[in-house]
Write an enzyme that holds these catalytic residues in place. Sequence first.
Site, PDB file in Angstrom:
ATOM      1  N   LYS A  12      19.427 -61.681 -16.712  1.00 27.25           N
ATOM      2  CA  LYS A  12      18.090 -62.133 -16.307  1.00 27.25           C
ATOM      3  C   LYS A  12      17.154 -60.941 -16.355  1.00 27.25           C
ATOM      4  CE  LYS A  12      19.005 -66.045 -13.263  1.00 27.25           C
ATOM      5  NZ  LYS A  12      18.909 -66.525 -11.870  1.00 27.25           N
ATOM      6  N   HIS A  15      13.881 -56.034  -1.588  1.00 27.77           N
ATOM      7  CA  HIS A  15      14.414 -57.322  -2.054  1.00 27.77           C
ATOM      8  C   HIS A  15      15.702 -57.668  -1.296  1.00 27.77           C
ATOM      9  CE1 HIS A  15      15.529 -60.541  -4.833  1.00 27.77           C
ATOM     10  NE2 HIS A  15      16.716 -59.975  -4.961  1.00 27.77           N
ATOM     11  N   LYS A  23      30.286 -62.388  -9.948  1.00 28.14           N
ATOM     12  CA  LYS A  23      29.092 -62.794 -10.691  1.00 28.14           C
ATOM     13  C   LYS A  23      29.423 -63.068 -12.157  1.00 28.14           C
ATOM     14  CE  LYS A  23      24.328 -61.826 -11.797  1.00 28.14           C
ATOM     15  NZ  LYS A  23      23.082 -61.159 -11.466  1.00 28.14           N
ATOM     16  N   GLU A  59      23.577 -58.039  -1.629  1.00 28.88           N
ATOM     17  CA  GLU A  59      24.019 -58.811  -2.804  1.00 28.88           C
ATOM     18  C   GLU A  59      25.548 -58.759  -2.944  1.00 28.88           C
ATOM     19  OE1 GLU A  59      21.869 -60.673  -4.393  1.00 28.88           O
ATOM     20  OE2 GLU A  59      19.900 -59.688  -4.420  1.00 28.88           O
ATOM     21  N   HIS A  75      18.018 -66.462  -1.613  1.00 27.05           N
ATOM     22  CA  HIS A  75      16.875 -66.041  -2.418  1.00 27.05           C
ATOM     23  C   HIS A  75      15.663 -66.964  -2.309  1.00 27.05           C
ATOM     24  CE1 HIS A  75      19.766 -63.240  -4.016  1.00 27.05           C
ATOM     25  NE2 HIS A  75      18.866 -62.699  -4.820  1.00 27.05           N
ATOM     26  N   ASN A 107      21.775 -67.670  -6.064  1.00 26.11           N
ATOM     27  CA  ASN A 107      20.502 -67.550  -5.354  1.00 26.11           C
ATOM     28  C   ASN A 107      20.645 -67.785  -3.859  1.00 26.11           C
ATOM     29  OD1 ASN A 107      18.226 -67.114  -7.351  1.00 26.11           O
ATOM     30  ND2 ASN A 107      19.421 -68.723  -8.334  1.00 26.11           N
ATOM     31  N   ARG A 115      11.078 -58.796 -31.644  1.00 24.24           N
ATOM     32  CA  ARG A 115      11.860 -60.038 -31.401  1.00 24.24           C
ATOM     33  C   ARG A 115      13.261 -59.753 -30.873  1.00 24.24           C
ATOM     34  NH1 ARG A 115       9.271 -61.938 -36.249  1.00 24.24           N
ATOM     35  NH2 ARG A 115       7.503 -63.210 -35.627  1.00 24.24           N
ATOM     36  N   GLU A 154      21.818 -70.855 -16.122  1.00 24.96           N
ATOM     37  CA  GLU A 154      21.536 -71.484 -14.823  1.00 24.96           C
ATOM     38  C   GLU A 154      21.213 -72.971 -14.932  1.00 24.96           C
ATOM     39  OE1 GLU A 154      19.819 -68.798 -11.855  1.00 24.96           O
ATOM     40  OE2 GLU A 154      18.655 -70.509 -11.145  1.00 24.96           O
ATOM     41  N   ARG A 213      25.292 -71.408 -11.645  1.00 20.26           N
ATOM     42  CA  ARG A 213      24.677 -70.081 -11.466  1.00 20.26           C
ATOM     43  C   ARG A 213      23.629 -70.088 -10.354  1.00 20.26           C
ATOM     44  NH1 ARG A 213      22.762 -65.475 -15.870  1.00 20.26           N
ATOM     45  NH2 ARG A 213      21.984 -64.047 -14.290  1.00 20.26           N
ATOM     46  N   HIS A 268      12.677 -64.838  -1.577  1.00 21.76           N
ATOM     47  CA  HIS A 268      11.513 -64.699  -2.465  1.00 21.76           C
ATOM     48  C   HIS A 268      10.231 -65.101  -1.742  1.00 21.76           C
ATOM     49  CE1 HIS A 268      14.072 -64.874  -6.400  1.00 21.76           C
ATOM     50  NE2 HIS A 268      13.881 -63.635  -5.994  1.00 21.76           N
TER      51      HIS A 268
HETATM   52  P1  NAD Z   1      13.726 -50.680  -7.282  1.00 20.44           P
HETATM   53  O1  NAD Z   1      14.092 -50.727  -8.696  1.00 20.44           O
HETATM   54  O2  NAD Z   1      12.301 -50.820  -6.913  1.00 20.44           O
HETATM   55  O3  NAD Z   1      14.312 -49.352  -6.643  1.00 20.44           O
HETATM   56  C1  NAD Z   1      14.065 -49.075  -5.278  1.00 20.44           C
HETATM   57  C2  NAD Z   1      13.528 -47.665  -5.076  1.00 20.44           C
HETATM   58  O4  NAD Z   1      14.619 -46.759  -5.182  1.00 20.44           O
HETATM   59  C3  NAD Z   1      12.503 -47.216  -6.100  1.00 20.44           C
HETATM   60  O5  NAD Z   1      11.511 -46.464  -5.436  1.00 20.44           O
HETATM   61  C4  NAD Z   1      13.290 -46.305  -7.026  1.00 20.44           C
HETATM   62  O6  NAD Z   1      12.500 -45.314  -7.624  1.00 20.44           O
HETATM   63  C5  NAD Z   1      14.286 -45.703  -6.082  1.00 20.44           C
HETATM   64  N1  NAD Z   1      15.553 -45.291  -6.670  1.00 20.44           N
HETATM   65  C6  NAD Z   1      16.247 -45.892  -7.659  1.00 20.44           C
HETATM   66  N2  NAD Z   1      17.411 -45.273  -7.834  1.00 20.44           N
HETATM   67  C7  NAD Z   1      17.453 -44.250  -6.963  1.00 20.44           C
HETATM   68  C8  NAD Z   1      18.409 -43.245  -6.665  1.00 20.44           C
HETATM   69  N3  NAD Z   1      19.588 -43.215  -7.279  1.00 20.44           N
HETATM   70  N4  NAD Z   1      18.101 -42.343  -5.716  1.00 20.44           N
HETATM   71  C9  NAD Z   1      16.945 -42.397  -5.040  1.00 20.44           C
HETATM   72  N5  NAD Z   1      15.998 -43.340  -5.265  1.00 20.44           N
HETATM   73  C10 NAD Z   1      16.269 -44.244  -6.214  1.00 20.44           C
HETATM   74  O7  NAD Z   1      14.465 -51.845  -6.438  1.00 20.44           O
HETATM   75  P2  NAD Z   1      15.903 -52.515  -6.481  1.00 20.44           P
HETATM   76  O8  NAD Z   1      16.161 -52.914  -5.091  1.00 20.44           O
HETATM   77  O9  NAD Z   1      16.894 -51.730  -7.219  1.00 20.44           O
HETATM   78  O10 NAD Z   1      15.645 -53.819  -7.371  1.00 20.44           O
HETATM   79  C11 NAD Z   1      14.798 -54.841  -6.916  1.00 20.44           C
HETATM   80  C12 NAD Z   1      14.347 -55.640  -8.102  1.00 20.44           C
HETATM   81  O11 NAD Z   1      15.475 -56.233  -8.746  1.00 20.44           O
HETATM   82  C13 NAD Z   1      13.422 -56.788  -7.730  1.00 20.44           C
HETATM   83  O12 NAD Z   1      12.325 -56.770  -8.596  1.00 20.44           O
HETATM   84  C14 NAD Z   1      14.265 -58.030  -7.952  1.00 20.44           C
HETATM   85  O13 NAD Z   1      13.498 -59.146  -8.313  1.00 20.44           O
HETATM   86  C15 NAD Z   1      15.164 -57.576  -9.055  1.00 20.44           C
HETATM   87  N6  NAD Z   1      16.426 -58.326  -9.143  1.00 20.44           N
HETATM   88  C16 NAD Z   1      16.781 -58.838 -10.345  1.00 20.44           C
HETATM   89  C17 NAD Z   1      17.965 -59.533 -10.480  1.00 20.44           C
HETATM   90  C18 NAD Z   1      18.399 -60.024 -11.827  1.00 20.44           C
HETATM   91  O14 NAD Z   1      19.380 -60.766 -11.907  1.00 20.44           O
HETATM   92  N7  NAD Z   1      17.741 -59.614 -12.890  1.00 20.44           N
HETATM   93  C19 NAD Z   1      18.816 -59.696  -9.378  1.00 20.44           C
HETATM   94  C20 NAD Z   1      18.434 -59.149  -8.159  1.00 20.44           C
HETATM   95  C21 NAD Z   1      17.232 -58.456  -8.052  1.00 20.44           C
HETATM   96  N1  GLY Z   2      20.578 -62.704  -9.203  1.00 19.81           N
HETATM   97  C1  GLY Z   2      20.816 -64.075  -9.547  1.00 19.81           C
HETATM   98  C2  GLY Z   2      21.301 -64.266 -10.922  1.00 19.81           C
HETATM   99  O1  GLY Z   2      21.534 -63.313 -11.641  1.00 19.81           O
HETATM  100  O2  GLY Z   2      21.477 -65.385 -11.351  1.00 19.81           O
END
Ligand code: NAD
Ligand code: GLY
Length: 367
Positions: free
Chosen positions: A146, A266, A228, A188, A249, A246, A124, A238, A242, A253
Site C-alpha cells: 500500500k 499514527h 501480515k 502494529e 484504524h 485495519n 508508469r 483488500e 485484508r 484515522h
Molecule cells: P514517520 O515516517 O513520520 O516517522 C516518524 C518520525 O521518526 C519522523 O520524524 C522521522 O524523521 C523519524 N525517524 C524515522 N526513522 C528514525 C530513526 N531511525 N531514528 C530517529 N528518528 C527517525 O512515521 P511512521 O510512524 O514511521 O509512519 C507513519 C505513516 O505510515 C503514516 O503516514 C501512515 O499512514 C503510514 N502507514 C502506512 C501503512 C501502509 O500499509 N502503507 C501502514 C501503516 C502506516
Molecule cells: N496497514 C494495513 C494494510 O497494509 O493493509
Amino acid sequence: MSEVLRVNVGLGERAYDVLVGAGALAAAGPELVPHFPRGRAILVTDRHVAALHLEAVSDTLAAQGLRVDPVIVEPGETSKSWTGLAGVVDALLDRNVERSEAVIALGGGVIGDLTGFAAAVTKRGVDFIQIPTTLLAQVDSSVGGKTGINTTHGKNFAGAFHQPRLVIADRDLLATLPDRERRAGYAEIVKAALIGDAAMFDRLEAAGADVLDGRELDTAVAAAIAFKARIVAEDEREGGVRALLNLGHTFGHAFEGDAPKDVIRHGEAVAAGIALAFAYSAHRGDCSAIDAARVAAHLRAIGLPATPNELAHTDWNAASLVARMRDDKKNRDGRITLILTRGIGAAFIDAAADEADLLAFMETQLS
Ligand code: NAD
Ligand code: GLY
C-alpha cells in the site's frame, strides 16, 4: 551480527523477501545489488533520517559497489501530499531514473508510502526497495504494497498498490528511534496478535516492555510481518480478509484526521483505536469485558494510550469523529465498516455498523 530472519511475501511473480534483524542491510548485498544495474541507487529519505543514517547507509551500500544519490524531503505527514509527491517524482525524473533500476525508500512510513507511490507513477512504474527506519514501518507499512499520500479528504486517499522488490528491516537503524516512536510502532505488532494469534498475544503480554528491543524485538517483528504476509498473499487488494489489518484504524484515522498534523503518532491513534474496537465489541456483547480490559491494560503497560483522552490531543468531538469514520475507504453502500472482535485473536469485519449506537458509544468514551 545475529542471524538475519527472513519472511517471504508469497505473491507469485511479485513475491519478495523481508529481511529482519541487526545487520540485515550489510548482509543483503547479493540480493540488493542486482536491482541497481547502473551502480547508483537513488535513495529517498527525510531530513531527520538523513542526518542520523545516510552516511552509514551510503557506506554500507558503497561496500557493495553502489553509489547513493539521495533525495531528501522534510519529515512528517506534510510531505505525504500532492506537493510532496510532485517533488519526489520530479527528483526521480531529474536523475533520469530508468525502469531497469529500483529506488530506495529509507525512512518511516511517510517516506515508504510517498516513495512507493512516486515509484508507482514515475514512468508508469519503477521498482522500489524499502529500508524502513521506524518500528511501525518495519512491521507494517513497508510490507504489503500500500503506497499513497493524504489529501484534504483524508489520510491515504490517493495511492496505488505497488509491491516493493525487497524489504530490509535492520534493527540497527532503530537505535536512534525515540522511545515514543518505538512504542507507537509496537501498536502494529500487537495488532497482528489481536487480529488472529491469541498465543502471540500471550507471549507479548508476558514479555511486556522487554519486547521493545534486542532479539525479542526481532522475533516479534518477524512474527507480525509473517502474519501480515499471510493475509496479503491471500487478499492483496483488500477485497476481503485484508481489511482485518485495519483493526483500530477506523477509529485511529478519525483521531489523526481531527488532530492537528503531527501531534499524535499514527501508532498511538491505532493503539487507542484498538482499545476502542475492543471496548465497542464488549459494549455490543460480541467480546468479553475481560478481554477488552486485558488489551487496555497491556497497551498501558507498554506506555500506549488506551482511550481517546490519553492521546496527546484531547479536544475531540464524537460527531466529527463519526463523520470521519463515514468517509473511511473500507465503507460500502454508505455504511460504516468496522473491524470488531469476538475476543483476543478473533477479529471480524462488520460491514454495516449501527451509526447511532456508535455515536452514542463515542460520546460516552469522550466524556
Ligand atoms: P514517520 O515516517 O513520520 O516517522 C516518524 C518520525 O521518526 C519522523 O520524524 C522521522 O524523521 C523519524 N525517524 C524515522 N526513522 C528514525 C530513526 N531511525 N531514528 C530517529 N528518528 C527517525 O512515521 P511512521 O510512524 O514511521 O509512519 C507513519 C505513516 O505510515 C503514516 O503516514 C501512515 O499512514 C503510514 N502507514 C502506512 C501503512 C501502509 O500499509 N502503507 C501502514 C501503516 C502506516
Ligand atoms: N496497514 C494495513 C494494510 O497494509 O493493509
